[in-house]
Design an enzyme around this catalytic site. Structure first.
Site, short mmCIF file in Angstrom:
data_model
loop_
_atom_site.label_atom_id
_atom_site.label_comp_id
_atom_site.label_asym_id
_atom_site.label_seq_id
_atom_site.Cartn_x
_atom_site.Cartn_y
_atom_site.Cartn_z
N LYS A 73 1.03 -1.33 -0.26
CA LYS A 73 0.09 0.66 0.33
C LYS A 73 1.38 1.02 -0.07
O LYS A 73 1.65 1.48 0.55
CB LYS A 73 -0.58 0.45 1.41
N ARG A 103 -10.88 9.79 0.76
CA ARG A 103 -10.86 10.24 2.61
C ARG A 103 -12.21 11.28 3.24
O ARG A 103 -12.46 11.57 3.59
CB ARG A 103 -9.40 10.93 2.38
N LYS A 127 0.81 10.06 5.48
CA LYS A 127 1.09 9.16 5.59
C LYS A 127 2.71 8.30 5.83
O LYS A 127 2.76 7.13 5.26
CB LYS A 127 0.19 8.26 5.61
N LYS A 141 -2.47 -1.66 -4.18
CA LYS A 141 -3.12 -0.12 -3.55
C LYS A 141 -1.96 1.14 -3.68
O LYS A 141 -1.19 0.57 -3.27
CB LYS A 141 -3.61 -0.35 -2.51
N SER A 167 -10.06 5.47 -4.88
CA SER A 167 -11.40 6.63 -5.00
C SER A 167 -10.88 7.78 -6.43
O SER A 167 -10.84 8.01 -7.37
CB SER A 167 -11.77 7.82 -4.09
N TYR A 214 -14.69 0.60 -7.60
CA TYR A 214 -16.05 1.23 -7.41
C TYR A 214 -16.75 1.38 -8.71
O TYR A 214 -18.32 1.10 -8.52
CB TYR A 214 -15.82 2.35 -6.76
C1 PBG Z 1 -6.95 3.67 4.49
C2 PBG Z 1 -7.50 3.41 3.70
C3 PBG Z 1 -7.51 4.16 2.78
C4 PBG Z 1 -7.96 3.51 1.74
C5 PBG Z 1 -9.01 2.82 2.21
N1 PBG Z 1 -8.54 2.67 3.94
C6 PBG Z 1 -5.87 4.99 2.28
C7 PBG Z 1 -5.82 5.74 3.19
O1 PBG Z 1 -6.63 7.27 4.04
O2 PBG Z 1 -4.24 6.36 3.39
C8 PBG Z 1 -8.28 4.17 0.05
C9 PBG Z 1 -9.26 3.45 -0.52
C10 PBG Z 1 -10.01 4.46 -1.85
O3 PBG Z 1 -9.13 5.74 -2.28
O4 PBG Z 1 -10.16 4.41 -3.39
N2 PBG Z 1 -7.04 2.62 5.71
#
Ligand code: PBG
Length: 340
Positions: free
Chosen positions: A209, A219, A235, A266, A292, A331
């Protein structure tokens, strides 16, 4: 213009002409190497509290935060379309957030109520839950902060994640999915689940990730966009550097050794090299998460009339599958399932 002006008299002496098999649709179908099928798709869904109207997410057209009743209805519909699994993410009321993310260990939390409702009323679909503190922490990080607030404490966070995973297993999820990127969490969660009698609950590890800008719209969707007044949460002390391929594979293979049943890459689209390399290096199924921002950019370009929406959507998924993903979190799952 005669035929020699058009070059029609000119002949290359070629033994191999790959275009022979591209001449018509049936030949092309016969030699197609990759297909996206409904079994490949996992639908991420966002659940909110209350039975109010579903709420659109501005940056993710077509995605809604759903109350539990709507969530269950959506799961039934997805299941009827052939989708095999959903991944549930909570939109937590800001008043329930604190620096420790205490709500994550509430035995009656939103996610757990949602899981029980799905397992009761839409039992055909497999349920995946996110094991991470970020929806619950007031600062938006995926863990417990160090006293100076500059770091996320690894081992203290893992302990919380183990409790979270146990609660989710108790509620009946099929797969827990730690998405936090703490070291050692897969092994610790596996051990805890086994001790608690949940040896059949699987783990899908968010293994590779990356600290990606493509998470922005998510977010907003779950309300974890800003930490301490900043707009883009950093992060980087736990998520992978987008520059690092070798480290990503190493980290993912550690998760596999610790007992991950799936390893995940991811985001997906900008990391297809990682998907391929992990597929070649790992023995377990590889999941890829089309996040997303990948979804949002296709929608945005299509809204401007700059890309063909359906063709770009389908090509984006095909590319992820071709790179080696065994399953894809996307999605687009529902509408693609409909179109198949
Ligand atoms: C963090 C989390 C994230 C996503 C799902 N769970 C990323 C983050 O905020 O670091 C992202 C999913 C997306 O962007 O579709 N636990």
């Amino acid at each position: 213009m005669n035929s020699s002006d058009k070059g029609m008299d000119f002949k290359l002496d070629l033994l191999r002409r790959p275009r022979r098999l591209r001449r018509n649709a049936s030949l092309r179908a016969m030699v197609r190497e990759t297909r996206v099928g409904v079994d490949d798709l996992i639908a991420p869904l966002i659940v909110m509290d209350g039975e109010g109207e579903k709420q659109p997410v501005g940056s993710m057209p077509g995605l809604f935060r759903l109350g539990i009743a709507d969530l269950v209805a959506e799961c039934r519909e997805l299941s009827e379309l052939g989708v095999k699994a959903v991944a549930i993410f909570p939109f937590i009321d800001p008043s329930l957030k604190d620096p420790l993310g205490s709500e994550a260990e509430n035995p009656d939390s939103l996610v757990l109520r949602a899981v029980r409702a799905i397992k009761r009323d839409a039992p055909q679909i497999s349920v995946i839950t996110d094991v991470a503190l970020d929806p619950y922490t007031s600062h938006g990080h995926d863990g417990v902060l160090s006293p100076d607030g500059k770091d996320v404490l690894n081992d203290a966070t893992v302990q919380r994640l183990c409790r979270m995973a146990t609660l989710q297993a108790e509620a009946g999820v099929d797969i827990v999915a730690p998405s936090d990127m703490m070291d050692g969490r897969v092994g610790a969660i596996r051990e805890t689940l086994d001790e608690e009698g949940f040896e059949s609950t699987a783990i899908m590890a968010y293994s590779a990730k990356f600290a990606s800008a493509y998470y922005g719209p998510y977010r907003e969707a779950v309300g974890s966009a800003s930490a301490a007044g900043t707009t883009l949460l950093d992060k980087k002390t736990y998520q992978l550097d987008p520059a690092n391929r070798r480290e990503a594979i190493m980290d993912a293979l550690m998760d596999e050794e610790e007992g991950a049943d799936f390893v995940m890459v991811k985001p997906a689209g900008a990391y297809l090299d990682i998907v391929r390399e992990l597929r070649d290096a790992s023995e377990v199924p590889v999941a890829a998460y089309q996040v997303s921002g990948e979804y949002a950019q296709i929608h945005a370009a299509a809204q401007l009339g700059w890309l063909d929406y359906e063709k770009t959507r389908d090509e984006s998924l095909l590319a992820i599958k071709r790179a080696g993903a065994d399953v894809i979190l996307t999605y687009f799952a529902k509408e693609v399932a409909k179109s198949l």
